[in-house]
Design a protein around this motif. Structure first.
Motif, PDB file in Angstrom:
ATOM      1  N   THR A  16       0.829  -1.212   0.000  1.00  9.70           N
ATOM      2  CA  THR A  16       0.000   0.000   0.000  1.00  9.70           C
ATOM      3  C   THR A  16       0.864   1.264   0.000  1.00  9.70           C
ATOM      4  N   TYR A  17       0.194   2.334  -0.380  1.00  9.53           N
ATOM      5  CA  TYR A  17       0.768   3.680  -0.431  1.00  9.53           C
ATOM      6  C   TYR A  17       0.064   4.406   0.706  1.00  9.53           C
ATOM      7  N   GLY A  18       0.802   4.861   1.715  1.00  6.31           N
ATOM      8  CA  GLY A  18       0.163   5.388   2.923  1.00  6.31           C
ATOM      9  C   GLY A  18      -0.814   6.526   2.653  1.00  6.31           C
TER      10      GLY A  18
ATOM     11  N   THR B 262      -1.206   6.378  -5.481  1.00  3.40           N
ATOM     12  CA  THR B 262      -2.410   7.202  -5.308  1.00  3.40           C
ATOM     13  C   THR B 262      -2.233   8.597  -5.906  1.00  3.40           C
TER      14      THR B 262
ATOM     15  N   ALA C 247      -3.874   1.716  -9.516  1.00  5.10           N
ATOM     16  CA  ALA C 247      -3.993   3.180  -9.561  1.00  5.10           C
ATOM     17  C   ALA C 247      -5.216   3.593  -8.751  1.00  5.10           C
ATOM     18  N   LEU C 248      -4.983   4.472  -7.773  1.00  7.64           N
ATOM     19  CA  LEU C 248      -6.016   4.777  -6.771  1.00  7.64           C
ATOM     20  C   LEU C 248      -6.175   6.274  -6.548  1.00  7.64           C
TER      21      LEU C 248
ATOM     22  N   GLY D  46      -6.794   7.337  -3.447  1.00  8.70           N
ATOM     23  CA  GLY D  46      -6.047   7.468  -2.188  1.00  8.70           C
ATOM     24  C   GLY D  46      -6.888   8.028  -1.058  1.00  8.70           C
TER      25      GLY D  46
ATOM     26  N   TYR E 297      -8.589  12.238 -10.094  1.00  9.35           N
ATOM     27  CA  TYR E 297      -9.227  10.919 -10.016  1.00  9.35           C
ATOM     28  C   TYR E 297      -8.269   9.824 -10.469  1.00  9.35           C
TER      29      TYR E 297
ATOM     30  N   GLY F  49     -12.557  -1.012  -6.600  1.00  7.19           N
ATOM     31  CA  GLY F  49     -14.008  -1.013  -6.756  1.00  7.19           C
ATOM     32  C   GLY F  49     -14.672  -1.108  -5.390  1.00  7.19           C
ATOM     33  N   PHE F  50     -15.873  -0.589  -5.295  1.00  4.72           N
ATOM     34  CA  PHE F  50     -16.535  -0.483  -3.984  1.00  4.72           C
ATOM     35  C   PHE F  50     -17.932  -1.113  -4.034  1.00  4.72           C
TER      36      PHE F  50
ATOM     37  N   ARG G 221     -17.628   8.773  -1.231  1.00  6.24           N
ATOM     38  CA  ARG G 221     -17.788  10.120  -1.805  1.00  6.24           C
ATOM     39  C   ARG G 221     -18.623  10.122  -3.092  1.00  6.24           C
TER      40      ARG G 221
ATOM     41  N   ASP H 258     -20.955   5.951  -9.601  1.00  7.76           N
ATOM     42  CA  ASP H 258     -19.771   5.225  -9.124  1.00  7.76           C
ATOM     43  C   ASP H 258     -19.445   4.055 -10.064  1.00  7.76           C
TER      44      ASP H 258
ATOM     45  N   ILE I  64     -10.064  -4.603  -8.081  1.00  6.95           N
ATOM     46  CA  ILE I  64      -9.951  -5.261  -6.761  1.00  6.95           C
ATOM     47  C   ILE I  64     -10.848  -4.488  -5.807  1.00  6.95           C
ATOM     48  N   THR I  65     -11.680  -5.206  -5.072  1.00  4.90           N
ATOM     49  CA  THR I  65     -12.691  -4.489  -4.288  1.00  4.90           C
ATOM     50  C   THR I  65     -12.220  -4.127  -2.883  1.00  4.90           C
ATOM     51  N   GLN I  66     -12.896  -3.141  -2.360  1.00  6.63           N
ATOM     52  CA  GLN I  66     -12.780  -2.803  -0.947  1.00  6.63           C
ATOM     53  C   GLN I  66     -13.284  -4.003  -0.131  1.00  6.63           C
TER      54      GLN I  66
END
Ligand code: FAD
Length: 287
Positions: free
Chosen positions: A48-50, A79, A105-106, A108, A126, A146-147, A153, A160, A176-178
């Motif tokens: 992860t990217y903090g 992010t 790619a996020l 963040g 985005y 993906g959520f 938000r 979304d 990849i989902t939350q």
């Protein structure tokens, strides 16, 4: 090997997410855990990217070290938040020069202590813009987030879903989902994305619970719900982390069993840098 090829292989694609430890001791522990996790044959791991881009250099260093030392494919989280477009481009170039082929790619999370998401004045807004940059630079297989319970938000569920489609149209090869605890949310999400014509793998993100306060914090941050039957089990182990781990193993095992039956292309484990629950879950699933 690139994500697109990893997910094209037959069978279930296991992946494991790590975060960059804050200390040398933490990093040593992580590398010990990676050796154990490797025995479960994950297709790749990710780092992860903090929040707010806070671990930028550390993430790249760790990804590079795993890539060089562990003989394990690795995907770097990247992010938008907290960095200019040039900084993001320079990280992409750095990763490419180090031979890292996979990124996610996020957007963040905002920096710690801040709840409001603010774009960097010279930054992207985005995740889709980061997907475009990575694709334009070339050499990467790009995943996106993906959520299933809708991004907190998001203006609406429909918007979304359409923004996820934009990310795939821009070149993302996997979603990849939350984390989620109610598989019905994932099934509905997959159904809705397929109706939009999205054909890439939609990989469920699974959190093996390690402690009750922690899962409450995570779910409140990402607005994921805890179903009543899980809530009842958690209430019984509120102050007992060992018992919470056992609840987490059992719950995640049943969850994964159903996800595999549904046809999930893979399982992405939020490992929190620990191998114990993953080992137990894989054993329960005969993986
Ligand atoms: P985006 O795709 O940019 O979407 C963010 C919001 O904007 C959504 O509500 C969406 O509907 C909306 N939106 C998207 N595009 C547009 C547009 N063109 N116009 C208007 N609205 C739009 N966070 C970290 O800080 N570091 C990590 O390492 C990290 N790893 C993660 C890994 C996974 C698998 C997941 C699921 C999440 C991760 N996160 C991480 C959290 C994630 O970055 C945050 O939840 C972030 O707020 C949303 O990211 P996104 O990539 O979906 O952003």
């Amino acid at each position: 090997m690139k994500l697109a090829d990893l997910y094209a292989r037959p069978g279930l694609t296991l992946s494991v997410e790590f975060f960059p430890p804050k200390t040398d001791k933490g990093e040593e522990n992580l590398f010990n855990e990676i050796e154990i996790i490797k025995r479960l044959n994950p297709a790749f791991c990710s780092v992860t990217y903090g929040a707010g881009g806070s671990t930028r250099e550390k993430t790249v260093e760790l990804v590079d070290r795993i890539h060089r030392e562990c003989r394990l494919e690795v995907m770097c989280h990247l992010t938008v938040v907290g960095q200019s477009k040039d900084e993001a481009r320079s990280i992409l170039k750095k990763l490419k020069n180090k031979g890292i082929e996979n990124i996610i790619a996020l957007g963040g999370d905002p920096p710690q202590g801040m709840t409001d998401w603010q774009p960097h004045p010279d930054g992207f807004h985005y995740a889709v813009e980061l997907v475009r940059e990575a694709v334009a630079l070339g050499g990467f297989s790009v995943a996106v987030a993906g959520f299933p319970e809708v991004h907190p938000r998001a203006v609406s569920r429909a918007s979304d879903l359409n923004y996820v489609k934009d990310k795939v149209d821009a070149g993302a090869v996997a979603i990849i989902t939350q984390l989620f605890f109610d598989n019905d949310d994932y099934y509905r999400y997959v159904d809705d994305l397929r109706k939009l014509g999205i054909t890439v793998p939609i990989v469920p993100g699974v959190l093996p619970i390690l402690s009750v306060p922690q899962v409450r914090r995570f779910t409140s941050l990402c607005c994921a719900k805890i179903p009543p039957q899980l809530e009842q089990q958690l209430a019984r182990v509120e102050n007992d982390d060992d018992a919470a781990v056992e609840v987490g193993i059992e719950y995640a095992s049943r969850q994964c069993e159903a996800l595999i039956k549904f046809g999930a292309p893979g399982l992405h484990f939020y490992s929190l840098n620990k191998s114990r629950s993953l080992q137990a879950i894989c054993k329960n699933l005969c993986l």
